[in-house]
Design a protein around this motif. Structure first.
Motif, mmCIF file in Angstrom:
data_model
loop_
_atom_site.group_PDB
_atom_site.id
_atom_site.type_symbol
_atom_site.label_atom_id
_atom_site.label_comp_id
_atom_site.label_asym_id
_atom_site.label_seq_id
_atom_site.Cartn_x
_atom_site.Cartn_y
_atom_site.Cartn_z
ATOM 1 N N VAL A 1 35.008 -45.437 6.014
ATOM 2 C CA VAL A 1 33.999 -45.890 6.976
ATOM 3 C C VAL A 1 34.019 -47.408 7.034
ATOM 4 O O VAL A 1 33.824 -48.078 6.022
ATOM 5 N N THR A 2 34.256 -47.932 8.206
ATOM 6 C CA THR A 2 34.207 -49.369 8.445
ATOM 7 C C THR A 2 32.950 -49.656 9.249
ATOM 8 O O THR A 2 32.780 -49.141 10.354
ATOM 9 N N ALA A 3 32.059 -50.452 8.676
ATOM 10 C CA ALA A 3 30.818 -50.806 9.366
ATOM 11 C C ALA A 3 31.039 -52.048 10.206
ATOM 12 O O ALA A 3 31.705 -52.995 9.780
ATOM 13 N N LEU B 1 34.425 -45.799 12.561
ATOM 14 C CA LEU B 1 33.899 -47.130 12.864
ATOM 15 C C LEU B 1 32.428 -46.930 13.175
ATOM 16 O O LEU B 1 32.069 -46.192 14.098
ATOM 17 N N TYR B 2 31.581 -47.577 12.379
ATOM 18 C CA TYR B 2 30.147 -47.316 12.421
ATOM 19 C C TYR B 2 29.390 -48.590 12.768
ATOM 20 O O TYR B 2 29.365 -49.529 11.987
ATOM 21 N N VAL B 3 28.771 -48.613 13.940
ATOM 22 C CA VAL B 3 27.965 -49.745 14.381
ATOM 23 C C VAL B 3 26.509 -49.486 14.010
ATOM 24 O O VAL B 3 25.979 -48.409 14.281
ATOM 25 N N SER B 4 25.874 -50.491 13.375
ATOM 26 C CA SER B 4 24.474 -50.354 13.017
ATOM 27 C C SER B 4 23.830 -51.720 12.853
ATOM 28 O O SER B 4 24.490 -52.695 12.523
ATOM 29 N N HIS B 5 22.516 -51.748 13.066
ATOM 30 C CA HIS B 5 21.710 -52.922 12.744
ATOM 31 C C HIS B 5 20.990 -52.710 11.422
ATOM 32 O O HIS B 5 20.307 -53.590 10.931
ATOM 33 N N ASP B 6 21.121 -51.512 10.844
ATOM 34 C CA ASP B 6 20.362 -51.110 9.674
ATOM 35 C C ASP B 6 21.164 -51.374 8.398
ATOM 36 O O ASP B 6 22.179 -50.726 8.138
ATOM 37 N N ALA B 7 20.690 -52.306 7.581
ATOM 38 C CA ALA B 7 21.384 -52.670 6.338
ATOM 39 C C ALA B 7 21.496 -51.479 5.394
ATOM 40 O O ALA B 7 22.498 -51.331 4.692
ATOM 41 N N TYR B 8 20.481 -50.605 5.369
ATOM 42 C CA TYR B 8 20.526 -49.411 4.513
ATOM 43 C C TYR B 8 21.721 -48.536 4.876
ATOM 44 O O TYR B 8 22.472 -48.093 4.008
ATOM 45 N N GLU B 9 21.889 -48.264 6.166
ATOM 46 C CA GLU B 9 23.000 -47.420 6.601
ATOM 47 C C GLU B 9 24.332 -48.050 6.228
ATOM 48 O O GLU B 9 25.228 -47.368 5.706
ATOM 49 N N VAL B 10 24.473 -49.336 6.498
ATOM 50 C CA VAL B 10 25.721 -50.031 6.199
ATOM 51 C C VAL B 10 26.010 -49.993 4.701
ATOM 52 O O VAL B 10 27.126 -49.689 4.263
ATOM 53 N N GLU B 11 24.999 -50.290 3.895
ATOM 54 C CA GLU B 11 25.161 -50.302 2.442
ATOM 55 C C GLU B 11 25.548 -48.925 1.911
ATOM 56 O O GLU B 11 26.401 -48.805 1.041
ATOM 57 N N ARG B 12 24.933 -47.877 2.432
ATOM 58 C CA ARG B 12 25.192 -46.516 1.939
ATOM 59 C C ARG B 12 26.507 -45.936 2.432
ATOM 60 O O ARG B 12 27.108 -45.123 1.763
ATOM 61 N N LEU B 13 26.945 -46.338 3.628
ATOM 62 C CA LEU B 13 28.092 -45.707 4.249
ATOM 63 C C LEU B 13 29.404 -46.454 4.095
ATOM 64 O O LEU B 13 30.450 -45.831 3.929
ATOM 65 N N ALA B 14 29.366 -47.749 4.222
ATOM 66 C CA ALA B 14 30.587 -48.512 4.475
ATOM 67 C C ALA B 14 31.497 -48.662 3.255
ATOM 68 O O ALA B 14 31.045 -48.994 2.171
ATOM 69 N N ASP B 15 32.757 -48.397 3.495
ATOM 70 C CA ASP B 15 33.807 -48.760 2.542
ATOM 71 C C ASP B 15 34.201 -50.211 2.784
ATOM 72 O O ASP B 15 34.642 -50.910 1.883
#
Length: 180
Positions: free
Chosen positions: A9-11, A165-179
């Motif tokens: 997952v790339t944020a 490829l995951y677009v988000s404004h949410d730091a929680y989502e990015v922190e939990r998902l992104a490699d």
């Protein structure tokens, strides 16, 4: 220039107007920009070469789940299976993983936001994409629904090898998902 490995997952995170959605649209083929788009060894855009949207195996999950309202949950999922080019996907396993079995007979307009996004994700995955683009898919959900779906997305990417490829404004989502 944007280049990432085709795995995990790339944020994509940044302020409004910075081009996050435009990048996803260029990869999907709905926007033609300068430069090139290459997924693995497939060149989708470079110079005069431009692969149209319908010939790109791209899964796209939007902010709002765009389900077919005249079909049940099962009908929406079956719609993707019938159009996936004959690729074999474990329908029952995906339904189980995304906790959709109790919803299969329901109308899509009787689903919660989290249920709608899980159905949209399953339908997208059943289309057998080479890459999954997610444009703030959880932004309209409450924290409980997000906490349920975020691990599902990470697990699906990890287990299937499907790049996201995951677009988000949410730091929680990015922190939990992104490699990355």
């Amino acid at each position: 220039a944007f280049s990432e490995p085709a795995k995990g997952v790339t944020a994509i995170w940044g302020p409004s107007g910075s081009g996050k959605t435009t990048l996803l649209r260029a990869i999907a083929g709905s926007a033609r920009l300068e430069g090139h788009v290459k997924i693995g060894e497939d060149i989708w855009q470079e110079g005069r070469v431009f692969t149209p949207v319908h010939k790109r195996r791209v899964g796209y999950v939007f902010q709002e789940a765009s389900l077919l309202p005249h079909l049940s949950v099962h009908g929406n999922l079956d719609f993707a299976v019938k159009r996936n080019g004959g690729h074999t996907i474990d329908f029952d396993g995906l339904v189980e993983r995304l906790k959709l079995a109790p919803l299969l007979g329901r109308s899509t307009n009787k689903l919660s936001g989290g249920e709608r996004q899980r159905v949209a994700l399953a339908r997208t995955l059943l289309s057998a994409p080479e890459i999954l683009l997610m444009d703030e898919p959880l932004s309209s959900l409450d924290s409980e629904a997000k906490a349920e779906i975020v691990p599902m997305i990470a697990e699906l990417s990890r287990d299937t090898g499907l790049p996201v490829l995951y677009v988000s404004h949410d730091a929680y989502e990015v922190e939990r998902l992104a490699d990355r």
